[in-house]
Design a protein around this motif. Structure first.
Motif, PDB file in Angstrom:
ATOM      1  N   ASP A 108      -6.199   5.024  -0.832  1.00  0.00           N
ATOM      2  CA  ASP A 108      -6.589   4.009   0.157  1.00  0.00           C
ATOM      3  C   ASP A 108      -7.123   4.646   1.440  1.00  0.00           C
ATOM      4  O   ASP A 108      -6.800   4.219   2.549  1.00  0.00           O
ATOM      5  CB  ASP A 108      -5.404   3.093   0.488  1.00  0.00           C
ATOM      6  N   GLY A 109      -7.899   5.715   1.279  1.00  0.00           N
ATOM      7  CA  GLY A 109      -8.492   6.386   2.428  1.00  0.00           C
ATOM      8  C   GLY A 109      -7.571   7.347   3.160  1.00  0.00           C
ATOM      9  O   GLY A 109      -7.981   8.005   4.112  1.00  0.00           O
ATOM     10  N   HIS A 110      -6.319   7.444   2.729  1.00  0.00           N
ATOM     11  CA  HIS A 110      -5.368   8.361   3.378  1.00  0.00           C
ATOM     12  C   HIS A 110      -5.223   9.614   2.512  1.00  0.00           C
ATOM     13  O   HIS A 110      -4.952   9.529   1.321  1.00  0.00           O
ATOM     14  CB  HIS A 110      -4.002   7.689   3.559  1.00  0.00           C
ATOM     15  N   PHE A 126      -2.987  12.205   1.533  1.00  0.00           N
ATOM     16  CA  PHE A 126      -1.591  12.640   1.532  1.00  0.00           C
ATOM     17  C   PHE A 126      -1.484  14.162   1.445  1.00  0.00           C
ATOM     18  O   PHE A 126      -0.652  14.770   2.108  1.00  0.00           O
ATOM     19  CB  PHE A 126      -0.819  11.998   0.371  1.00  0.00           C
ATOM     20  N   LEU A 127      -2.309  14.779   0.628  1.00  0.00           N
ATOM     21  CA  LEU A 127      -2.234  16.223   0.433  1.00  0.00           C
ATOM     22  C   LEU A 127      -2.503  16.962   1.742  1.00  0.00           C
ATOM     23  O   LEU A 127      -1.760  17.874   2.111  1.00  0.00           O
ATOM     24  CB  LEU A 127      -3.204  16.658  -0.667  1.00  0.00           C
ATOM     25  N   ALA A 128      -3.533  16.573   2.468  1.00  0.00           N
ATOM     26  CA  ALA A 128      -3.814  17.192   3.772  1.00  0.00           C
ATOM     27  C   ALA A 128      -2.652  16.952   4.730  1.00  0.00           C
ATOM     28  O   ALA A 128      -2.264  17.847   5.491  1.00  0.00           O
ATOM     29  CB  ALA A 128      -5.114  16.649   4.356  1.00  0.00           C
ATOM     30  N   GLY A 129      -2.084  15.757   4.676  1.00  0.00           N
ATOM     31  CA  GLY A 129      -0.919  15.465   5.520  1.00  0.00           C
ATOM     32  C   GLY A 129       0.251  16.376   5.228  1.00  0.00           C
ATOM     33  O   GLY A 129       0.937  16.849   6.143  1.00  0.00           O
ATOM     34  N   TRP A 130       0.493  16.648   3.947  1.00  0.00           N
ATOM     35  CA  TRP A 130       1.601  17.541   3.587  1.00  0.00           C
ATOM     36  C   TRP A 130       1.318  18.983   4.000  1.00  0.00           C
ATOM     37  O   TRP A 130       2.217  19.687   4.440  1.00  0.00           O
ATOM     38  CB  TRP A 130       1.888  17.462   2.098  1.00  0.00           C
ATOM     39  N   VAL A 131       0.068  19.426   3.855  1.00  0.00           N
ATOM     40  CA  VAL A 131      -0.280  20.789   4.269  1.00  0.00           C
ATOM     41  C   VAL A 131      -0.086  20.946   5.771  1.00  0.00           C
ATOM     42  O   VAL A 131       0.436  21.955   6.248  1.00  0.00           O
ATOM     43  CB  VAL A 131      -1.733  21.137   3.865  1.00  0.00           C
ATOM     44  N   ASP A 132      -0.483  19.932   6.538  1.00  0.00           N
ATOM     45  CA  ASP A 132      -0.435  19.996   7.996  1.00  0.00           C
ATOM     46  C   ASP A 132       0.899  19.556   8.600  1.00  0.00           C
ATOM     47  O   ASP A 132       1.083  19.678   9.816  1.00  0.00           O
ATOM     48  CB  ASP A 132      -1.546  19.099   8.583  1.00  0.00           C
ATOM     49  N   ASP A 133       1.799  19.070   7.791  1.00  0.00           N
ATOM     50  CA  ASP A 133       3.016  18.439   8.291  1.00  0.00           C
ATOM     51  C   ASP A 133       3.870  19.366   9.166  1.00  0.00           C
ATOM     52  O   ASP A 133       4.344  20.405   8.695  1.00  0.00           O
ATOM     53  CB  ASP A 133       3.861  17.937   7.113  1.00  0.00           C
ATOM     54  N   PRO A 134       4.093  18.993  10.424  1.00  0.00           N
ATOM     55  CA  PRO A 134       4.908  19.837  11.297  1.00  0.00           C
ATOM     56  C   PRO A 134       6.390  19.832  10.906  1.00  0.00           C
ATOM     57  O   PRO A 134       7.100  20.816  11.120  1.00  0.00           O
ATOM     58  CB  PRO A 134       4.701  19.243  12.692  1.00  0.00           C
ATOM     59  N   GLY A 135       6.872  18.742  10.329  1.00  0.00           N
ATOM     60  CA  GLY A 135       8.272  18.666   9.918  1.00  0.00           C
ATOM     61  C   GLY A 135       8.615  19.694   8.864  1.00  0.00           C
ATOM     62  O   GLY A 135       9.663  20.345   8.916  1.00  0.00           O
ATOM     63  N   THR A 136       7.723  19.869   7.888  1.00  0.00           N
ATOM     64  CA  THR A 136       7.953  20.854   6.843  1.00  0.00           C
ATOM     65  C   THR A 136       8.018  22.254   7.443  1.00  0.00           C
ATOM     66  O   THR A 136       8.862  23.064   7.059  1.00  0.00           O
ATOM     67  CB  THR A 136       6.853  20.772   5.765  1.00  0.00           C
ATOM     68  N   ARG A 137       7.154  22.529   8.414  1.00  0.00           N
ATOM     69  CA  ARG A 137       7.195  23.842   9.081  1.00  0.00           C
ATOM     70  C   ARG A 137       8.512  24.038   9.826  1.00  0.00           C
ATOM     71  O   ARG A 137       9.043  25.142   9.853  1.00  0.00           O
ATOM     72  CB  ARG A 137       6.021  23.991  10.049  1.00  0.00           C
ATOM     73  N   THR A 138       9.035  22.969  10.437  1.00  0.00           N
ATOM     74  CA  THR A 138      10.257  23.134  11.240  1.00  0.00           C
ATOM     75  C   THR A 138      11.502  23.331  10.383  1.00  0.00           C
ATOM     76  O   THR A 138      12.459  23.950  10.848  1.00  0.00           O
ATOM     77  CB  THR A 138      10.497  21.956  12.207  1.00  0.00           C
ATOM     78  N   VAL A 139      11.518  22.812   9.164  1.00  0.00           N
ATOM     79  CA  VAL A 139      12.701  23.019   8.321  1.00  0.00           C
ATOM     80  C   VAL A 139      12.667  24.364   7.607  1.00  0.00           C
ATOM     81  O   VAL A 139      13.701  24.869   7.174  1.00  0.00           O
ATOM     82  CB  VAL A 139      12.925  21.885   7.289  1.00  0.00           C
ATOM     83  N   GLY A 142       0.823  -1.207   0.000  1.00  0.00           N
ATOM     84  CA  GLY A 142       0.000   0.000   0.000  1.00  0.00           C
ATOM     85  C   GLY A 142       0.856   1.255   0.000  1.00  0.00           C
ATOM     86  O   GLY A 142       2.038   1.222   0.343  1.00  0.00           O
ATOM     87  N   ARG A 143       0.253   2.344  -0.408  1.00  0.00           N
ATOM     88  CA  ARG A 143       1.001   3.601  -0.586  1.00  0.00           C
ATOM     89  C   ARG A 143       1.592   4.124   0.719  1.00  0.00           C
ATOM     90  O   ARG A 143       2.750   4.510   0.779  1.00  0.00           O
ATOM     91  CB  ARG A 143       0.082   4.659  -1.224  1.00  0.00           C
ATOM     92  N   GLN A 144       0.800   4.158   1.766  1.00  0.00           N
ATOM     93  CA  GLN A 144       1.278   4.743   3.020  1.00  0.00           C
ATOM     94  C   GLN A 144       2.457   3.959   3.595  1.00  0.00           C
ATOM     95  O   GLN A 144       3.463   4.552   4.001  1.00  0.00           O
ATOM     96  CB  GLN A 144       0.128   4.814   4.024  1.00  0.00           C
ATOM     97  N   ALA A 145       2.381   2.643   3.619  1.00  0.00           N
ATOM     98  CA  ALA A 145       3.473   1.829   4.144  1.00  0.00           C
ATOM     99  C   ALA A 145       4.716   1.942   3.255  1.00  0.00           C
ATOM    100  O   ALA A 145       5.845   2.022   3.748  1.00  0.00           O
ATOM    101  CB  ALA A 145       3.046   0.371   4.270  1.00  0.00           C
TER     102      ALA A 145
END
Length: 193
Positions: free
Chosen positions: A153-155, A157-170, A66-69
């Motif tokens: 698969d129900g995940h 990804f786009l919302a995850g990237w927008v909300d990603d705290p790691g991207t904000r920290t770099v 699956g994509r997420q794994a």
């Protein structure tokens, strides 16, 4: 791998979710600033290969787990690609694909953070300060340009990237492109617009 100094680091790095316009904006900034441009999504194959990964292997793993794994398994290769690109392209404008700053394993994010530390500017690009507006704009762009919504698969990804705290920290700062063209945003970022 030795760590870059500020003089040897990329001149500017653009980060953010898919559809943010990092590649088009990066090309525009590089042209105006007379700097080389590197789109890591387009240039990363040799970096992935040096640690035993490829886009073909990623596709195989997506089919198997699956994509997420598969994305989680691929994290070390993505972090390695960022570190190599930073070392290999001093003075350049680099656009990092969404997955190059988004990690579930903090160790891989730490690798990327360390690699990007000497960079003068690491700019997170989003269309709008409002999260939901940004997400709607990005989803429209991704669907129109690549035929994908990034819900797999129900995940989401786009919302995850927008909300990603790691991207904000770099990122050293976040820039909202709003209704600007890449030329207008580039002029604003370079202080001549």
């Amino acid at each position: 791998m030795s760590r870059s100094t500020a003089a040897e680091a990329p001149w500017m790095v653009l980060v953010g979710p898919a559809g943010a316009g990092k590649t088009r904006l990066g090309r525009e900034i590089a042209a105006r600033a007379h700097r080389p441009f590197v789109d890591l999504d387009a240039a990363a194959d040799s970096y992935y290969a040096s640690v035993g990964w490829s886009i073909a292997r990623l596709r195989e793993r997506i089919g198997a787990v699956g994509r997420q794994a598969a994305e989680a398994e691929w994290e070390p290769a993505r972090a390695h690609a960022v570190a190599c690109a930073v070392m290999d392209h001093p003075g350049a404008v680099i656009a990092l694909g969404a997955g190059h700053t988004s990690y579930s394993d903090h160790q891989h994010l730490a690798t990327v953070r360390t690699a990007l530390e000497p960079c003068r500017e690491v700019i997170r690009i989003l269309p709008h300060p409002d999260r939901d507006i940004s997400l709607a704009v990005l989803r429209r762009r991704c669907t129109a340009s690549k035929g994908r919504s990034w819900i797999v698969d129900g995940h989401d990804f786009l919302a995850g990237w927008v909300d990603d705290p790691g991207t904000r920290t770099v990122a050293t700062r976040t820039v909202y492109t709003l209704d600007e063209t890449p030329a207008q945003t580039a002029a604003r970022l370079l202080g001549n617009g």
